[in-house]
Design a protein around this motif. Structure first.
Motif, PDB file in Angstrom:
ATOM      1  N   VAL A  92      26.550  74.355  65.349  1.00  0.00           N
ATOM      2  CA  VAL A  92      26.298  73.141  64.567  1.00  0.00           C
ATOM      3  C   VAL A  92      25.234  73.449  63.512  1.00  0.00           C
ATOM      4  CG1 VAL A  92      25.415  70.775  64.695  1.00  0.00           C
ATOM      5  CG2 VAL A  92      26.933  71.651  66.496  1.00  0.00           C
ATOM      6  N   GLY A  93      25.515  73.104  62.263  1.00  0.00           N
ATOM      7  CA  GLY A  93      24.609  73.464  61.173  1.00  0.00           C
ATOM      8  C   GLY A  93      24.844  74.916  60.802  1.00  0.00           C
ATOM      9  N   GLY A 112      32.449  76.477  63.553  1.00  0.00           N
ATOM     10  CA  GLY A 112      31.217  75.990  62.939  1.00  0.00           C
ATOM     11  C   GLY A 112      31.386  74.575  62.437  1.00  0.00           C
ATOM     12  N   LEU A 113      30.267  73.847  62.417  1.00  0.00           N
ATOM     13  CA  LEU A 113      30.231  72.509  61.833  1.00  0.00           C
ATOM     14  C   LEU A 113      29.095  72.510  60.825  1.00  0.00           C
ATOM     15  CD1 LEU A 113      31.101  69.490  61.852  1.00  0.00           C
ATOM     16  CD2 LEU A 113      29.333  69.128  63.588  1.00  0.00           C
ATOM     17  N   GLU A 114      29.382  72.077  59.617  1.00  0.00           N
ATOM     18  CA  GLU A 114      28.364  72.120  58.572  1.00  0.00           C
ATOM     19  C   GLU A 114      28.427  70.850  57.724  1.00  0.00           C
ATOM     20  OE1 GLU A 114      25.711  73.914  57.681  1.00  0.00           O
ATOM     21  OE2 GLU A 114      25.592  72.547  55.969  1.00  0.00           O
ATOM     22  N   ALA A 136      26.473  66.273  62.710  1.00  0.00           N
ATOM     23  CA  ALA A 136      26.253  66.468  64.141  1.00  0.00           C
ATOM     24  C   ALA A 136      26.235  65.128  64.867  1.00  0.00           C
ATOM     25  CB  ALA A 136      24.934  67.193  64.363  1.00  0.00           C
ATOM     26  N   LEU A 137      26.109  64.042  64.120  1.00  0.00           N
ATOM     27  CA  LEU A 137      26.075  62.720  64.753  1.00  0.00           C
ATOM     28  C   LEU A 137      27.481  62.188  65.005  1.00  0.00           C
ATOM     29  CD1 LEU A 137      23.115  61.162  62.731  1.00  0.00           C
ATOM     30  CD2 LEU A 137      23.044  62.401  64.882  1.00  0.00           C
ATOM     31  N   HIS A 138      28.484  62.836  64.387  1.00  0.00           N
ATOM     32  CA  HIS A 138      29.895  62.466  64.612  1.00  0.00           C
ATOM     33  C   HIS A 138      30.702  63.747  64.609  1.00  0.00           C
ATOM     34  CE1 HIS A 138      28.712  58.321  63.758  1.00  0.00           C
ATOM     35  NE2 HIS A 138      28.065  58.813  62.733  1.00  0.00           N
ATOM     36  N   ILE A 139      30.633  64.510  65.675  1.00  0.00           N
ATOM     37  CA  ILE A 139      31.259  65.838  65.705  1.00  0.00           C
ATOM     38  C   ILE A 139      32.777  65.695  65.796  1.00  0.00           C
ATOM     39  CG2 ILE A 139      31.385  68.036  66.957  1.00  0.00           C
ATOM     40  CD1 ILE A 139      28.508  67.556  67.885  1.00  0.00           C
ATOM     41  N   PRO A 140      33.497  66.267  64.827  1.00  0.00           N
ATOM     42  CA  PRO A 140      34.941  66.046  64.775  1.00  0.00           C
ATOM     43  C   PRO A 140      35.725  66.932  65.743  1.00  0.00           C
ATOM     44  CG  PRO A 140      34.268  67.386  62.916  1.00  0.00           C
ATOM     45  CD  PRO A 140      33.018  67.061  63.689  1.00  0.00           C
ATOM     46  N   LEU A 168      26.255  66.103  71.245  1.00  0.00           N
ATOM     47  CA  LEU A 168      26.265  67.497  71.704  1.00  0.00           C
ATOM     48  C   LEU A 168      26.743  67.558  73.150  1.00  0.00           C
ATOM     49  CD1 LEU A 168      22.859  68.482  70.085  1.00  0.00           C
ATOM     50  CD2 LEU A 168      25.130  69.183  69.298  1.00  0.00           C
ATOM     51  N   ALA A 169      26.268  66.619  73.983  1.00  0.00           N
ATOM     52  CA  ALA A 169      26.679  66.585  75.388  1.00  0.00           C
ATOM     53  C   ALA A 169      28.163  66.248  75.490  1.00  0.00           C
ATOM     54  CB  ALA A 169      25.842  65.562  76.147  1.00  0.00           C
TER      55      ALA A 169
END
Ligand SMILES: [Zn+2]
Length: 282
Positions: A92-93, A112-114, A136-140, A168-169
């Protein structure tokens, strides 16, 4: 005003960075500042965040740091549990995707998430189909999709600690590991440096964590902290000078970035960056 991690109301001013007051929670040690109304984190991470020497924000030239970043990421990935067959990892990031690639080399099926579309486009050139643009607040990604989730120096950028930890959890499989690094605002280096601490980088860093606040935040979302350590990161001398210029002098006026020796990378440890491993409870 109450603490965004523990909810406690014992809040005191910690220091002032320029015109900005940094507050701290007496109960869990979390520190933070309050961005002005209308502040959008997304607006901080345009293409210039990664390559603009004219401001004190972000990086002069992120790509130039590739070698030292990769060394750091490879070492951090090596401390994760060994990936099982087809085990998926989400970074993440992910910025330019260096950590995604290093995780791939270590045997993970790495994604990856960016948040920055500009950075993600660049990462996607090497890791096609494995870099998602988003927050990261709405992980797709669906629930329990990953055996590991990593955030290397990212948590402090996220606007809502509990919303982030919950997300994240959510994407971690039970027994999966969350691994992150972030500054330790209660470290000796942070205390001695006062307002000049090299991680008081505004506006990108919104929260400054302590060991206690991290353990508390993660536990609230079923993430049991198993390991906390202050480990070295690799930095080029050029980057060290860049950070000192931005935090001590508060400006981005370009020093010669390519002086002899600027590219030499060394392991540095001020014992003020924590590596945390937490396991997602069943
Ligand atoms: Zn607190």
């Amino acid at each position: 005003v109450s603490c965004a991690v523990c909810g406690g109301g014992a809040v005191r001013p910690r220091t002032r960075v320029g015109a900005v007051e940094i507050l701290a929670c007496s109960d869990c040690g979390l520190a933070w500042w309050t961005p002005p109304a209308g502040f959008r984190a997304e607006a901080v991470y345009d293409a210039s965040y990664f390559e603009d020497a004219a401001t004190s924000r972000g990086y002069d030239d992120y790509a130039e740091l590739e070698r030292s970043l990769r060394t750091t990421f490879a070492r951090r990935v090596a401390r994760l549990p060994r990936p099982g067959r087809d085990a998926r990892l989400l970074d993440v990031g992910a910025a330019f995707g260096f950590a995604v690639e290093e995780a791939g080399r270590a045997g993970w099926r790495a994604f990856g998430l960016e948040l920055s579309a500009a950075a993600a486009a660049r990462a996607g050139r090497r890791a096609a189909g494995r870099i998602a643009v988003g927050s990261a607040l709405h992980i797709p990604f669906p629930e329990a999709a990953f055996a590991a989730v990593t955030l290397w120096d990212v948590l402090e950028h996220l606007a809502d600690p509990h919303a982030a930890a919950a997300e994240l959890a959510r994407v971690l499989a039970p027994g999966g590991v969350l691994a992150l690094t972030t500054g330790d605002v209660e470290s000796l280096a942070a205390r001695l440096s006062g307002r000049r601490w090299h991680l008081f980088s505004l506006p990108e860093h919104l929260f400054f964590y302590s060991r206690r606040s991290l353990v508390r935040l993660l536990a609230a979302h079923g993430l049991r902290v198993e390991r906390v350590a202050a480990e070295a990161s690799w930095h080029t001398l050029g980057y060290v000078v860049e950070r000192l210029r931005k935090t001590l002098l508060g400006r981005g006026a370009r020093a010669a970035a390519r002086w002899p020796g600027a590219g030499v990378a060394l392991p540095l440890n001020l014992f003020d960056i924590l590596t945390v491993h937490a396991v997602r409870e069943a």
